[in-house]
Design a protein around this motif. Structure first.
Motif, PDB file in Angstrom:
ATOM      1  N   TRP A 101       0.774  -1.236   0.000  1.00  0.00           N
ATOM      2  CA  TRP A 101       0.000   0.000   0.000  1.00  0.00           C
ATOM      3  C   TRP A 101       0.810   1.293   0.000  1.00  0.00           C
ATOM      4  O   TRP A 101       0.332   2.319  -0.481  1.00  0.00           O
ATOM      5  N   SER A 102       2.029   1.283   0.507  1.00  0.00           N
ATOM      6  CA  SER A 102       2.795   2.522   0.550  1.00  0.00           C
ATOM      7  C   SER A 102       3.684   2.724  -0.683  1.00  0.00           C
ATOM      8  O   SER A 102       4.397   3.714  -0.771  1.00  0.00           O
ATOM      9  N   MET A 103       3.617   1.787  -1.639  1.00  0.00           N
ATOM     10  CA  MET A 103       4.410   1.913  -2.865  1.00  0.00           C
ATOM     11  C   MET A 103       3.590   2.621  -3.945  1.00  0.00           C
ATOM     12  O   MET A 103       2.434   2.269  -4.173  1.00  0.00           O
ATOM     13  N   PRO A 104       4.163   3.589  -4.650  1.00  0.00           N
ATOM     14  CA  PRO A 104       3.413   4.320  -5.680  1.00  0.00           C
ATOM     15  C   PRO A 104       2.885   3.421  -6.799  1.00  0.00           C
ATOM     16  O   PRO A 104       1.914   3.785  -7.458  1.00  0.00           O
ATOM     17  N   GLU A 105       3.504   2.264  -7.018  1.00  0.00           N
ATOM     18  CA  GLU A 105       3.054   1.382  -8.095  1.00  0.00           C
ATOM     19  C   GLU A 105       1.842   0.545  -7.701  1.00  0.00           C
ATOM     20  O   GLU A 105       1.235  -0.115  -8.546  1.00  0.00           O
ATOM     21  N   ASN A 106       1.478   0.535  -6.436  1.00  0.00           N
ATOM     22  CA  ASN A 106       0.418  -0.355  -5.974  1.00  0.00           C
ATOM     23  C   ASN A 106      -0.956   0.079  -6.487  1.00  0.00           C
ATOM     24  O   ASN A 106      -1.277   1.261  -6.532  1.00  0.00           O
ATOM     25  N   THR A 107      -1.775  -0.908  -6.862  1.00  0.00           N
ATOM     26  CA  THR A 107      -3.145  -0.651  -7.296  1.00  0.00           C
ATOM     27  C   THR A 107      -4.077  -1.609  -6.561  1.00  0.00           C
ATOM     28  O   THR A 107      -3.641  -2.456  -5.785  1.00  0.00           O
ATOM     29  N   GLY A 108      -5.357  -1.498  -6.860  1.00  0.00           N
ATOM     30  CA  GLY A 108      -6.335  -2.394  -6.265  1.00  0.00           C
ATOM     31  C   GLY A 108      -6.479  -3.718  -6.987  1.00  0.00           C
ATOM     32  O   GLY A 108      -7.354  -4.517  -6.639  1.00  0.00           O
ATOM     33  N   PRO A 114      -6.064  -7.520  -7.787  1.00  0.00           N
ATOM     34  CA  PRO A 114      -5.804  -8.583  -6.810  1.00  0.00           C
ATOM     35  C   PRO A 114      -4.555  -9.424  -7.071  1.00  0.00           C
ATOM     36  O   PRO A 114      -4.075 -10.095  -6.156  1.00  0.00           O
ATOM     37  N   THR A 115      -4.023  -9.410  -8.297  1.00  0.00           N
ATOM     38  CA  THR A 115      -2.854 -10.250  -8.592  1.00  0.00           C
ATOM     39  C   THR A 115      -1.772  -9.448  -9.313  1.00  0.00           C
ATOM     40  O   THR A 115      -1.111  -9.944 -10.222  1.00  0.00           O
ATOM     41  N   GLN A 116      -1.564  -8.222  -8.897  1.00  0.00           N
ATOM     42  CA  GLN A 116      -0.607  -7.328  -9.552  1.00  0.00           C
ATOM     43  C   GLN A 116       0.819  -7.851  -9.414  1.00  0.00           C
ATOM     44  O   GLN A 116       1.260  -8.249  -8.338  1.00  0.00           O
ATOM     45  N   LYS A 117       1.572  -7.799 -10.512  1.00  0.00           N
ATOM     46  CA  LYS A 117       2.980  -8.185 -10.493  1.00  0.00           C
ATOM     47  C   LYS A 117       3.849  -6.946 -10.263  1.00  0.00           C
ATOM     48  O   LYS A 117       3.516  -5.845 -10.705  1.00  0.00           O
ATOM     49  N   PRO A 118       4.978  -7.100  -9.566  1.00  0.00           N
ATOM     50  CA  PRO A 118       5.838  -5.955  -9.250  1.00  0.00           C
ATOM     51  C   PRO A 118       6.606  -5.448 -10.466  1.00  0.00           C
ATOM     52  O   PRO A 118       7.020  -6.231 -11.329  1.00  0.00           O
ATOM     53  N   GLU A 119       6.835  -4.157 -10.504  1.00  0.00           N
ATOM     54  CA  GLU A 119       7.640  -3.573 -11.577  1.00  0.00           C
ATOM     55  C   GLU A 119       9.058  -4.148 -11.573  1.00  0.00           C
ATOM     56  O   GLU A 119       9.652  -4.347 -12.641  1.00  0.00           O
ATOM     57  N   LYS A 120       9.601  -4.417 -10.411  1.00  0.00           N
ATOM     58  CA  LYS A 120      10.955  -4.957 -10.328  1.00  0.00           C
ATOM     59  C   LYS A 120      11.041  -6.309 -11.032  1.00  0.00           C
ATOM     60  O   LYS A 120      12.001  -6.589 -11.759  1.00  0.00           O
ATOM     61  N   LEU A 121      10.057  -7.159 -10.834  1.00  0.00           N
ATOM     62  CA  LEU A 121      10.024  -8.464 -11.486  1.00  0.00           C
ATOM     63  C   LEU A 121       9.941  -8.287 -13.000  1.00  0.00           C
ATOM     64  O   LEU A 121      10.675  -8.936 -13.766  1.00  0.00           O
ATOM     65  N   LEU A 122       9.054  -7.411 -13.439  1.00  0.00           N
ATOM     66  CA  LEU A 122       8.868  -7.194 -14.873  1.00  0.00           C
ATOM     67  C   LEU A 122      10.091  -6.545 -15.502  1.00  0.00           C
ATOM     68  O   LEU A 122      10.410  -6.799 -16.667  1.00  0.00           O
ATOM     69  N   ALA A 123      10.802  -5.723 -14.729  1.00  0.00           N
ATOM     70  CA  ALA A 123      12.032  -5.116 -15.246  1.00  0.00           C
ATOM     71  C   ALA A 123      13.072  -6.188 -15.561  1.00  0.00           C
ATOM     72  O   ALA A 123      13.795  -6.083 -16.561  1.00  0.00           O
ATOM     73  N   LYS A 124      13.161  -7.223 -14.734  1.00  0.00           N
ATOM     74  CA  LYS A 124      14.107  -8.315 -15.018  1.00  0.00           C
ATOM     75  C   LYS A 124      13.784  -8.964 -16.354  1.00  0.00           C
ATOM     76  O   LYS A 124      14.666  -9.213 -17.187  1.00  0.00           O
ATOM     77  N   SER A 140       1.138  -2.911 -15.182  1.00  0.00           N
ATOM     78  CA  SER A 140       2.496  -2.899 -14.634  1.00  0.00           C
ATOM     79  C   SER A 140       3.562  -3.175 -15.692  1.00  0.00           C
ATOM     80  O   SER A 140       4.624  -2.540 -15.698  1.00  0.00           O
ATOM     81  N   SER A 141       3.307  -4.116 -16.595  1.00  0.00           N
ATOM     82  CA  SER A 141       4.299  -4.419 -17.630  1.00  0.00           C
ATOM     83  C   SER A 141       4.462  -3.245 -18.588  1.00  0.00           C
ATOM     84  O   SER A 141       5.566  -2.971 -19.070  1.00  0.00           O
ATOM     85  N   LEU A 142       3.373  -2.540 -18.854  1.00  0.00           N
ATOM     86  CA  LEU A 142       3.417  -1.418 -19.787  1.00  0.00           C
ATOM     87  C   LEU A 142       4.174  -0.242 -19.173  1.00  0.00           C
ATOM     88  O   LEU A 142       4.999   0.404 -19.835  1.00  0.00           O
ATOM     89  N   VAL A 143       3.898   0.036 -17.915  1.00  0.00           N
ATOM     90  CA  VAL A 143       4.598   1.105 -17.203  1.00  0.00           C
ATOM     91  C   VAL A 143       6.090   0.812 -17.141  1.00  0.00           C
ATOM     92  O   VAL A 143       6.930   1.694 -17.379  1.00  0.00           O
ATOM     93  N   THR A 144       6.437  -0.430 -16.821  1.00  0.00           N
ATOM     94  CA  THR A 144       7.844  -0.808 -16.723  1.00  0.00           C
ATOM     95  C   THR A 144       8.526  -0.718 -18.081  1.00  0.00           C
ATOM     96  O   THR A 144       9.667  -0.240 -18.189  1.00  0.00           O
ATOM     97  N   ALA A 145       7.830  -1.164 -19.125  1.00  0.00           N
ATOM     98  CA  ALA A 145       8.389  -1.054 -20.474  1.00  0.00           C
ATOM     99  C   ALA A 145       8.669   0.409 -20.828  1.00  0.00           C
ATOM    100  O   ALA A 145       9.735   0.739 -21.367  1.00  0.00           O
ATOM    101  N   LYS A 146       7.746   1.291 -20.512  1.00  0.00           N
ATOM    102  CA  LYS A 146       7.938   2.716 -20.804  1.00  0.00           C
ATOM    103  C   LYS A 146       9.122   3.278 -20.031  1.00  0.00           C
ATOM    104  O   LYS A 146       9.949   4.024 -20.591  1.00  0.00           O
ATOM    105  N   LYS A 147       9.234   2.933 -18.751  1.00  0.00           N
ATOM    106  CA  LYS A 147      10.356   3.414 -17.954  1.00  0.00           C
ATOM    107  C   LYS A 147      11.699   2.977 -18.544  1.00  0.00           C
ATOM    108  O   LYS A 147      12.704   3.688 -18.435  1.00  0.00           O
ATOM    109  N   LEU A 148      11.709   1.786 -19.160  1.00  0.00           N
ATOM    110  CA  LEU A 148      12.947   1.213 -19.674  1.00  0.00           C
ATOM    111  C   LEU A 148      13.167   1.481 -21.157  1.00  0.00           C
ATOM    112  O   LEU A 148      14.044   0.882 -21.779  1.00  0.00           O
TER     113      LEU A 148
END
Length: 323
Positions: A216-223, A225-235, A256-264
């Motif tokens: 809940w305190s991470m900016p990437e968190n959403t509601g 139920p099975t969200q994957k972490p940006e760190k995992l997707l970055a790998k 999450s995968s789309l956001v991570t792709a854009k960041k990278l």
């Protein structure tokens, strides 16, 4: 009830969607056959319908997080557990829709829990080369009185070609703290001593114990139920694509995968059946710029859990050296 100021979870309703978010989303009845229309977009619709309308040989990498073979509700949409045979047929359906959208040298990562993997494996083996099965120690899981707590998930690493595919091993090294430093003639051996501690950058393995699920305190968190972490997707993205490549996610969830792709610095196309989840993802994309940080990925390496303070010290030290 209002949220705590530290609660950064993105979970607004469609009625409260920020201005411009819903207008930016494509839909399954829009013009999707033109590459220029769909690249760097989120598409709200049924993946089985949308995939067949996308251009062929579009993606360098696909990230696939389909519903696991469990009873689960996603924004009011119920996925019901099937027999293994029926789940295999369901899997083959999305594989058939996805395959023509992949380039000949493309890679694919498919997520599953251990039970779902048993049904998945034969289908994946028929259609792709299985390069590896990654175990992600996600930690969180419900305790069980008559079984072991399920704290792991599988990630299948697949390629279309057995030998012709991208794998950037130097992009996904893990930085570990050195507990028992080894020296030769007084010099550090395979590790580095810094003002912030002793570290070794190790080769990546197929056991990932450095990634926590979003909270809940991470900016990437959403509601979702099975969200994957940006760190995992970055790998996944850093290992199996290059800057400028296109990432395709047919079950994009909250993006999450789309956001991570854009960041990278990659292009992306995401498909999601829930308009609410699509809106959350689109909002996140609008808040994201290429080069934005990914928690746990600093200085071009992936850090262990609970090292955020060390990462901040390292960044501060590097910034000081520039001046």
């Amino acid at each position: 009830m209002s949220k705590s100021p530290r609660n950064k979870t993105i979970d607004f309703s469609l009625a409260d969607a920020p201005a411009g978010v819903l207008d930016r989303i494509l839909h399954e009845n829009d013009q999707l056959e033109d590459r220029n229309v769909v690249v760097d977009q989120t598409i709200n619709g049924d993946a089985f319908k949308v995939l067949t309308r996308l251009p062929d040989q579009l993606a360098d990498l696909a990230i696939v997080d389909p519903p696991y073979n469990l009873n689960k509700q996603y924004d009011g949409l119920n996925f019901k557990k099937m027999s293994d045979a029926n789940y295999q047929a369901y899997t083959q359906r999305w594989v058939d829709a996805l395959l023509p959208r992949l380039k000949p040298q493309a890679s694919l990562y498919v997520f599953a829990d251990w039970q779902t993997s048993i049904a998945l494996a034969p289908v994946l083996e028929r259609n792709f080369t299985i390069q590896n099965r990654i175990t992600w120690q996600r930690e969180k899981g419900r305790g069980a009185l008559t079984n072991w707590k399920n704290g792991m998930e599988d990630i299948w690493f697949l390629t279309r070609s057995p030998h012709d595919y991208t794998f950037n091993v130097d992009q996904v090294k893990q930085r570990r703290q050195v507990i028992a430093p080894y020296r030769v003639d007084g010099q550090a051996r395979d590790w580095e001593e810094t003002a912030n501690g002793r570290f070794r950058d190790t080769m990546p393995s197929n056991f990932w114990d450095d990634i926590s699920i979003p909270y809940w305190s991470m900016p990437e968190n959403t509601g979702h139920p099975t969200q994957k972490p940006e760190k995992l997707l970055a790998k996944v993205i850093l290992a199996s694509s290059n800057p400028g490549d296109l990432i395709l996610d047919p079950f994009a969830g909250a993006g999450s995968s789309l956001v991570t792709a854009k960041k990278l610095g990659r292009h992306f196309i995401g498909i999601e059946q829930s308009l609410l989840y699509t809106a959350w993802g689109e909002y996140r994309l609008q808040q994201t710029s290429t080069g934005d940080s990914i928690q746990g990925y600093t200085d071009g390496v992936f850090w262990e859990r609970n090292t955020l303070a060390a990462q901040h010290r390292h960044q501060k030290s590097n910034q000081t050296k520039l001046f």
